[in-house]
Write an enzyme that holds these catalytic residues in place. Structure first.
Site, PDB file in Angstrom:
ATOM      1  N   ASP A  56      70.536 -11.797  -6.490  1.00  0.00           N
ATOM      2  CA  ASP A  56      71.013 -12.237  -7.804  1.00  0.00           C
ATOM      3  C   ASP A  56      71.751 -11.067  -8.448  1.00  0.00           C
ATOM      4  O   ASP A  56      72.014 -10.050  -7.804  1.00  0.00           O
ATOM      5  CB  ASP A  56      69.842 -12.743  -8.661  1.00  0.00           C
ATOM      6  CG  ASP A  56      69.012 -11.591  -9.218  1.00  0.00           C
ATOM      7  OD1 ASP A  56      69.147 -10.447  -8.709  1.00  0.00           O
ATOM      8  OD2 ASP A  56      68.249 -11.807 -10.165  1.00  0.00           O
ATOM      9  N   LYS A  66      71.505 -18.300  -2.480  1.00  0.00           N
ATOM     10  CA  LYS A  66      70.552 -17.679  -3.395  1.00  0.00           C
ATOM     11  C   LYS A  66      69.417 -18.654  -3.723  1.00  0.00           C
ATOM     12  O   LYS A  66      68.241 -18.318  -3.601  1.00  0.00           O
ATOM     13  CB  LYS A  66      71.250 -17.227  -4.679  1.00  0.00           C
ATOM     14  CG  LYS A  66      70.372 -16.359  -5.554  1.00  0.00           C
ATOM     15  CD  LYS A  66      70.967 -16.096  -6.904  1.00  0.00           C
ATOM     16  CE  LYS A  66      70.520 -17.181  -7.867  1.00  0.00           C
ATOM     17  NZ  LYS A  66      70.907 -16.981  -9.244  1.00  0.00           N
TER      18      LYS A  66
END
Ligand code: SF4
Length: 211
Positions: A140, A122
């Site tokens: 996310d 991420k």
């Protein structure tokens, strides 16, 4: 998972029209500062990270200065972002690795980025897209939730979701769609109280307001 291309087109087009200009909310001047701010953003709001990073980067703006900071000094500054013990260790170690392994320059390569302390896919994808302009999908909590509600994935693991989304969403939209989902999650498809009656994607949503 196979999905009708008209559904994907509708989602991509609707979000593009609603949020034509999107950018990360994390304030930064360099790729390195974005990398550090993103590590600090785990389990913390962007606003809080911005308050902390203003103080942090005034004192330690680059890999050289940050890797020389004491852990105690870092912990005091980043305390309010939560999980400060681990985060302080990670940002110091990350700064040192960027300095020693890459001459102080953040690598523009996902395989190298994910080997840095405290950096997962991420964080690496945030840096690649927001600092370097690469087409990457950042999964996310908002992207995960909205992808599932819309029926774009049935997976729970963010990495699996990232790869599924890459298969069904045109590559030219990867960078923006992640941020558009985040804006959309804050405005309409809230975790607890999604505003389904006002949602422009109600017709294509798998959940269709049942939550
Ligand atoms: Fe989210 Fe409701 Fe819209 Fe589906 S219809 S995307 S659950 S706000």
């Amino acid at each position: 998972m196979k999905l009708g291309s008209s559904k994907i087109k509708k989602i991509v087009q609707t979000l593009k029209e609603r949020y034509p200009v999107v950018k990360t909310q994390l304030v930064h001047e360099t790729a390195f500062q974005l990398l550090i701010a993103t590590i600090m953003s785990a389990q913390c709001t962007d606003n809080q990270v911005n308050k902390v990073s203003k103080v942090l980067f005034e004192q330690y703006p680059d890999p050289d200065t940050l890797s020389s900071a004491t852990l105690n000094s870092l912990k005091k500054i980043i305390y309010s972002t939560g999980f400060y013990n681990n985060k302080a260790k990670n940002i110091k170690a990350c700064a040192l690795a960027v300095l020693k392994d890459y001459n102080g320059i953040v690598p523009e390569d996902i395989d190298k980025l994910v080997k840095l302390p405290g950096v997962g896919r991420k964080t690496a994808n945030v840096v690649l897209s927001a600092a370097f302009g690469h087409q990457t999908i950042v999964v996310d909590t908002h992207v995960l939730r909205i992808s599932k509600r819309l029926g774009l994935t049935d997976k729970k693991d963010p990495v699996k979701v990232e790869f599924e989304l890459m298969e069904i969403i045109p590559k030219t939209s990867w960078k923006d769609i992640s941020l558009q989902f985040i804006y959309f999650g804050r405005e309409i498809c809230d975790a607890r109280k999604p505003l389904c009656n006002d949602c422009p994607l109600l017709n294509v949503c798998a959940l269709k307001g049942k939550k």
